[in-house]
Design an enzyme around this catalytic site. Structure first.
Site, PDB file in Angstrom:
ATOM      1  CE  LYS A 146      -1.680   1.564   4.039  1.00 47.51           C
ATOM      2  NZ  LYS A 146      -1.296   2.987   4.259  1.00 47.51           N
ATOM      3  CG  ASN A 147       2.601   2.718   3.512  1.00 48.62           C
ATOM      4  OD1 ASN A 147       1.404   2.976   3.370  1.00 48.62           O
ATOM      5  ND2 ASN A 147       3.178   2.622   4.693  1.00 48.62           N
ATOM      6  CG  ASP A 159       3.900   1.594   9.388  1.00 48.61           C
ATOM      7  OD1 ASP A 159       3.607   2.456  10.234  1.00 48.61           O
ATOM      8  OD2 ASP A 159       3.881   1.801   8.165  1.00 48.61           O
ATOM      9  NE  ARG A 203      -6.616   4.202   6.198  1.00 46.08           N
ATOM     10  CZ  ARG A 203      -5.643   4.727   6.930  1.00 46.08           C
ATOM     11  NH1 ARG A 203      -5.763   4.859   8.217  1.00 46.08           N
ATOM     12  NH2 ARG A 203      -4.527   5.158   6.359  1.00 46.08           N
ATOM     13  NE  ARG A 211       1.213  10.198  10.270  1.00 48.46           N
ATOM     14  CZ  ARG A 211       0.781   9.148   9.574  1.00 48.46           C
ATOM     15  NH1 ARG A 211      -0.333   8.550   9.911  1.00 48.46           N
ATOM     16  NH2 ARG A 211       1.471   8.704   8.551  1.00 48.46           N
ATOM     17  CB  CYS A 215      -4.088  10.867  12.176  1.00 47.85           C
ATOM     18  SG  CYS A 215      -2.490  10.125  12.379  1.00 47.85           S
TER      19      CYS A 215
HETATM   20  C1  UD1 Z   1       4.836   6.995   6.210  1.00 49.80           C
HETATM   21  C2  UD1 Z   1       3.971   5.753   6.122  1.00 49.80           C
HETATM   22  C3  UD1 Z   1       3.550   5.292   7.519  1.00 49.80           C
HETATM   23  C4  UD1 Z   1       4.773   5.113   8.402  1.00 49.80           C
HETATM   24  C5  UD1 Z   1       5.661   6.356   8.378  1.00 49.80           C
HETATM   25  C6  UD1 Z   1       6.973   6.155   9.111  1.00 49.80           C
HETATM   26  C7  UD1 Z   1       2.839   6.002   4.008  1.00 49.80           C
HETATM   27  C8  UD1 Z   1       1.578   6.290   3.286  1.00 49.80           C
HETATM   28  N1  UD1 Z   1       2.777   6.069   5.334  1.00 49.80           N
HETATM   29  O1  UD1 Z   1       4.051   8.023   6.789  1.00 49.80           O
HETATM   30  O2  UD1 Z   1       2.841   4.068   7.392  1.00 49.80           O
HETATM   31  O3  UD1 Z   1       4.370   4.866   9.743  1.00 49.80           O
HETATM   32  O4  UD1 Z   1       5.979   6.713   7.010  1.00 49.80           O
HETATM   33  O5  UD1 Z   1       7.661   5.069   8.592  1.00 49.80           O
HETATM   34  O6  UD1 Z   1       3.864   5.692   3.415  1.00 49.80           O
HETATM   35  N2  UD1 Z   1       7.159  14.815  10.242  1.00 49.80           N
HETATM   36  C9  UD1 Z   1       7.223  16.150  10.550  1.00 49.80           C
HETATM   37  N3  UD1 Z   1       6.966  17.049   9.545  1.00 49.80           N
HETATM   38  C10 UD1 Z   1       6.691  16.656   8.265  1.00 49.80           C
HETATM   39  C11 UD1 Z   1       6.631  15.284   7.958  1.00 49.80           C
HETATM   40  C12 UD1 Z   1       6.881  14.386   8.980  1.00 49.80           C
HETATM   41  O7  UD1 Z   1       7.485  16.531  11.693  1.00 49.80           O
HETATM   42  O8  UD1 Z   1       6.485  17.518   7.409  1.00 49.80           O
HETATM   43  C13 UD1 Z   1       7.398  13.810  11.317  1.00 49.80           C
HETATM   44  C14 UD1 Z   1       6.173  12.944  11.583  1.00 49.80           C
HETATM   45  O9  UD1 Z   1       5.267  13.557  12.460  1.00 49.80           O
HETATM   46  C15 UD1 Z   1       6.819  11.704  12.172  1.00 49.80           C
HETATM   47  C16 UD1 Z   1       8.134  11.604  11.388  1.00 49.80           C
HETATM   48  O10 UD1 Z   1       8.386  12.905  10.873  1.00 49.80           O
HETATM   49  O11 UD1 Z   1       7.112  11.902  13.531  1.00 49.80           O
HETATM   50  C17 UD1 Z   1       8.114  10.611  10.253  1.00 49.80           C
HETATM   51  O12 UD1 Z   1       6.973  10.862   9.442  1.00 49.80           O
HETATM   52  P1  UD1 Z   1       6.929  10.488   7.894  1.00 49.80           P
HETATM   53  O13 UD1 Z   1       8.120   9.643   7.575  1.00 49.80           O
HETATM   54  O14 UD1 Z   1       6.722  11.724   7.105  1.00 49.80           O
HETATM   55  O15 UD1 Z   1       5.634   9.588   7.818  1.00 49.80           O
HETATM   56  P2  UD1 Z   1       4.527   9.539   6.686  1.00 49.80           P
HETATM   57  O16 UD1 Z   1       5.142   9.774   5.358  1.00 49.80           O
HETATM   58  O17 UD1 Z   1       3.366  10.375   7.107  1.00 49.80           O
END
Ligand code: UD1
Length: 421
Positions: free
Chosen positions: A22-23, A307, A400, A121, A116
């Site tokens: 999915k990701n 995850d 999902r 996030r 969420c």
């Molecule tokens: C993706 C995955 C999710 C997984 C996560 C971490 C998808 C669709 N989802 O989520 O399943 O748990 O990676 O492996 O691929 N952060 C910030 N600012 C930002 C972006 C991120 O502070 O602009 C922080 C987040 O809050 C979190 C960390 O960085 O603490 C990592 O988040 P991120 O790697 O961006 O996760 P997702 O891409 O949302």
């Protein structure tokens, strides 16, 4: 609403085949926005998030057909650049259209995702990087309004934190930007590697794929001719079924995987005393005479994935001793703890660390509530080993991200049925 009824302690055996990731599929669908051609995508998982993303593509003006696990997507007719709240609220990954739409059309509007279940996030790092590339961004009435009338310019982006979605958004934006973009502290997840490979297969030069420094030569808005491809197998779904075998202490073969992507999970299961056989496309978990406790710290790939944290917590309830899980990525990712406690687990929380006292075979079925995707799968695992019946409510979270969960579990011997409340 639907719920799952699981009668625990059935013997498990046989093999389970893993679906596409999915990701990986979500950013890959987003990257079709960079293309001028129709793209055929195979091994797409049949899960709600994928259908939601395809719906978003259609709302933007793109077209798709989907049959079983293959979709054909064409975005040449996109005429709308707004990802509205009704879709974004159900799937945060909608933010992934921001980079490609902005790069292609010079503006894009995406509803702010909001918080969420697993934490705040934010998307600040996505926005900061796009601003570095020349975008003007304002937040207006709950929407991110991004514009770059003169196009995005290749730039040096240094991510303060490793972000999977942020890296994906910037890779896609950089592909159509003018000049060279260097991403420092990029995420290295297999899903990002596939996104880069698919974009590179269209002739975009990308150096450093799979490393924390990516260098991307943009096409200056020339749309790409992306080749057809199959989505890589889902390492989190695979890890979840590995934990299903482990929690029941049975032999199960997990097929259609890339074993290297499972290294962090495999090595923790080995620390817990399980023997794991591997060949090129499968892993087999063998039963052990003693499940040992484990200490886990979640981190970015290739470290232990956040995850998989909830599933290992369920498994740790069966270990002979005390395990710890330190969640370092998300601030609120222990929603499953209170539900595992209802099943009789002995877990203590202290900030971001959970201590799990293993009490072999002492979980007892009851009613529990799914709170997010992976937390729900931990409850399924716990239910497989609990005595009696467990009813897992709000399973739309599971739908999902897990294709045919009941079918796959039933095939390996579990007693799982879906009912409507
Ligand atoms: C993706 C995955 C999710 C997984 C996560 C971490 C998808 C669709 N989802 O989520 O399943 O748990 O990676 O492996 O691929 N952060 C910030 N600012 C930002 C972006 C991120 O502070 O602009 C922080 C987040 O809050 C979190 C960390 O960085 O603490 C990592 O988040 P991120 O790697 O961006 O996760 P997702 O891409 O949302």
């Amino acid at each position: 609403m639907e719920y799952l009824k699981i009668l625990g302690q059935n013997k498990l055996s046989g093999a389970v085949s893993i679906s596409g990731a999915k990701n990986a599929a979500l950013p890959l669908i987003a990257c079709t926005i960079l293309a001028k051609n129709e793209i055929k995508m195979g091994n797409l998982p049949n899960v709600v998030d994928i259908n939601t993303f395809l719906k978003l593509i259609a709302k933007l003006g793109g077209t798709f057909t989907k049959e079983n696990n293959t979709a054909k997507i064409c975005t040449s007719n996109i005429n709308n650049t707004t990802a509205t709240y009704d879709i974004v609220k159900t799937m945060r990954a909608s933010i992934l259209v921001l980079g490609p739409i902005l790069a292609r059309f010079g503006h894009c509007e995406v509803s702010l995702p909001g918080g969420c279940a697993i934490g705040q996030r934010p998307v600040d790092l996505h926005l900061k990087a796009l601003e570095t590339m020349g975008a003007k961004i304002i937040i207006n009435h709950g929407y991110i309004e991004a514009s770059a009338p003169n196009g995005l310019k290749g730039s040096k982006i240094v991510f303060d934190k490793v972000t999977v979605g942020g890296t994906e958004n910037i890779v896609m934006a950089a592909a159509l930007a003018e000049g060279t973009t260097t991403i420092i502290n990029a995420a290295k997840e297999p899903e990002i590697v596939q996104l880069c490979e698919v974009i590179a297969s269209a002739g975009v030069e990308i150096q450093g794929i799979g490393t924390s420094t990516l260098i991307i030569e943009g096409t200056n808005k020339e749309l790409l001719e992306i080749k057809d491809f199959d989505v890589i197998p889902d390492r989190i779904e695979a890890g979840t079924y590995m934990c299903a075998a482990a929690i029941r202490n049975e032999k199960i073969k997990i097929e259609n995987v890339i074993p290297m992507h499972l290294d962090a999970v495999t090595s923790k299961l080995e620390e817990m005393n399980f023997e794991i056989l591997q060949d090129e496309t499968s892993v087999t978990i063998l039963p052990t005479d003693e499940i040992k406790p484990v200490n886990i710290i979640t981190t970015e790939y290739p470290g232990f994935p956040t995850d998989m944290q909830a599933q290992f917590m369920a498994l740790a309830t069966q270990a002979n001793g005390t395990s710890t899980i330190d969640e370092r990525l998300f601030e609120n990712r222990f929603m499953h703890v209170s539900e595992l406690l209802r099943l009789g687990a002995d877990i203590h929380l202290n900030g971001n660390t959970a201590t799990i006292n293993g009490k072999n075979g002492t979980l007892n079925g009851t009613d529990v509530m799914a709170t997010d995707l992976r937390a729900s799968s931990a409850l399924v695992l716990a239910a497989l080993v609990a005595s009696g019946e467990t009813n897992i409510h709000r399973i739309y979270h599971l739908d999902r991200g897990y294709e045919d969960l009941e079918g796959k579990l039933t095939k390996i011997g579990a007693n799982v049925k879906r009912f409507t409340e």
